[in-house]
Design a protein around this motif. Structure first.
Motif, mmCIF file in Angstrom:
data_model
loop_
_atom_site.group_PDB
_atom_site.id
_atom_site.type_symbol
_atom_site.label_atom_id
_atom_site.label_comp_id
_atom_site.label_asym_id
_atom_site.label_seq_id
_atom_site.Cartn_x
_atom_site.Cartn_y
_atom_site.Cartn_z
ATOM 1 N N GLU A 5 -1.392 2.719 -4.425
ATOM 2 C CA GLU A 5 -0.551 3.765 -4.743
ATOM 3 C C GLU A 5 0.340 4.012 -3.475
ATOM 4 N N ILE A 6 -0.318 3.838 -2.159
ATOM 5 C CA ILE A 6 0.561 4.002 -1.145
ATOM 6 C C ILE A 6 1.381 2.654 -0.990
ATOM 7 N N LYS A 7 0.960 1.735 -1.150
ATOM 8 C CA LYS A 7 1.315 0.230 -0.961
ATOM 9 C C LYS A 7 2.637 0.640 -2.266
ATOM 10 N N ALA A 8 2.600 0.842 -3.197
ATOM 11 C CA ALA A 8 3.869 1.022 -3.946
ATOM 12 C C ALA A 8 4.778 1.851 -3.640
ATOM 13 N N ASP A 16 17.403 1.407 4.301
ATOM 14 C CA ASP A 16 18.753 1.920 4.750
ATOM 15 C C ASP A 16 18.708 3.349 4.182
ATOM 16 N N ASP A 17 17.707 3.774 3.918
ATOM 17 C CA ASP A 17 17.522 5.434 3.573
ATOM 18 C C ASP A 17 16.565 5.905 4.789
ATOM 19 N N GLU A 18 17.330 6.497 5.863
ATOM 20 C CA GLU A 18 16.449 7.043 7.022
ATOM 21 C C GLU A 18 15.560 7.945 6.670
ATOM 22 N N PRO A 19 16.036 9.104 5.944
ATOM 23 C CA PRO A 19 15.108 10.353 5.709
ATOM 24 C C PRO A 19 14.084 9.764 4.609
ATOM 25 N N MET A 20 14.075 8.650 4.024
ATOM 26 C CA MET A 20 12.962 8.182 3.106
ATOM 27 C C MET A 20 12.078 7.508 4.084
ATOM 28 N N LEU A 21 12.577 6.722 5.120
ATOM 29 C CA LEU A 21 11.541 5.911 5.921
ATOM 30 C C LEU A 21 10.906 7.182 6.892
ATOM 31 N N GLN A 22 11.548 8.257 7.414
ATOM 32 C CA GLN A 22 10.738 9.380 8.109
ATOM 33 C C GLN A 22 9.765 10.022 7.369
ATOM 34 N N GLN A 23 10.130 10.338 5.988
ATOM 35 C CA GLN A 23 9.208 11.084 4.985
ATOM 36 C C GLN A 23 8.047 10.220 5.004
ATOM 37 N N PHE A 24 8.094 9.008 4.713
ATOM 38 C CA PHE A 24 6.788 7.986 4.701
ATOM 39 C C PHE A 24 5.839 8.093 5.849
ATOM 40 N N ILE A 25 6.536 7.813 7.094
ATOM 41 C CA ILE A 25 5.950 8.175 8.140
ATOM 42 C C ILE A 25 5.215 9.396 8.398
ATOM 43 N N THR A 38 -1.155 -0.025 8.543
ATOM 44 C CA THR A 38 -0.344 -1.049 8.672
ATOM 45 C C THR A 38 1.223 -0.867 8.263
ATOM 46 N N LEU A 39 0.915 -0.197 6.986
ATOM 47 C CA LEU A 39 2.203 0.144 6.445
ATOM 48 C C LEU A 39 3.169 1.046 7.092
ATOM 49 N N VAL A 40 2.329 2.284 7.811
ATOM 50 C CA VAL A 40 3.075 2.968 8.623
ATOM 51 C C VAL A 40 3.858 2.312 9.659
#
Length: 255
Positions: A5-8, A16-25, A38-40
């Protein structure tokens, strides 16, 4: 959550979506599982790449910002594609981008992968204040030579703009018979977002034209070589002879 699910969620990230990337981290950064970490880490790399792209894109705005500050409202970038091929037209594009919006990944069209060019083509046409295309045929190229045909295509592109530009940023050349102020920039498609945008739209437009020509004029590989003098193209030219879209003034060495 399961790692699948996390891979998905990772695969759904917009690079190109900085807030989305930061939220995932932020969400998965404390998950101790090695697969998640690894995904992080890969997401952190995407974030670094995005920040570098913002810096590069900011530099590409230098000419536009300079001339906006000097009072030019509508700044138009101009570039052409197709001066060197043995077949097909030369295509020019003129683009006026909005002053208050940064578009990422704009660059010399030759430096942008095809899939990304196709995406940017749509974005540029959607976001642009105005854009115009000029297409000059191979027959006209033979009549007046490629340099004059290039200028003609550029003048056509300017004439097809819905908005009159205050300033032209040109890739290296100064266009004759144009009354608008011009600023030629050497390697401008790698230094100005407006010229880069014009470069991308011109290339996608011409590439699509050559792909259509390939359907009705098979055998020369126009879909892949776009009319340039590849080994396959030259061999076909010698074997089949010239097509109706070959530039007679360019193919004397081969036919």
């Amino acid at each position: 959550m399961k790692i699948q699910e996390i891979k998905a969620a990772y695969q759904a990230l917009d690079p190109d979506d900085e807030p989305m990337l930061q939220q995932f981290i932020h969400t998965y950064g404390t998950d101790a599982r090695s697969g998640v970490q690894t995904l992080v880490e890969q997401t952190k790399k995407k974030l670094v790449q995005l920040e570098a792209e913002y810096v590069r894109s900011e530099k590409m705005l230098a000419f536009e910002r300079k001339y906006h500050a000097m009072g030019s409202r509508y700044i138009c970038g101009i570039d052409e594609v197709g001066r060197g091929p043995l077949a097909g037209p030369v295509v020019a594009c003129a683009v006026i981008l909005p002053e208050d919006e940064m578009l990422l990944h704009l660059n010399d069209s030759k430096q942008v992968p095809r899939k990304k060019r196709e995406i940017l083509y749509d974005i540029i046409r959607e976001k642009a204040v105005a854009y115009g295309i000029g297409v000059v045929s191979e027959k006209r190229i033979d009549e007046i030579n490629i340099l004059q045909a290039t200028y003609e295509a550029m003048r056509m592109a300017i004439a097809n703009l819905k908005v009159q530009p205050d300033l032209l940023l040109n890739d290296a050349v100064r266009i004759p018979e144009v009354d608008i102020k011009q600023v030629p920039i050497i390697k401008g498609d790698a230094k100005s977002v407006s010229i880069a945008a014009a470069s991308i739209v011109a290339k996608v437009t011409r590439d699509r034209l050559m792909e259509e020509y390939d359907k009705v004029l098979p055998g020369y590989g126009f879909a892949s070589n776009k009319g340039y003098g590849s080994a396959e193209h030259i061999a076909a030219l010698k074997e089949i002879g010239p097509s109706p879209i070959h530039r007679q003034s360019f193919i004397g060495h081969f036919v």
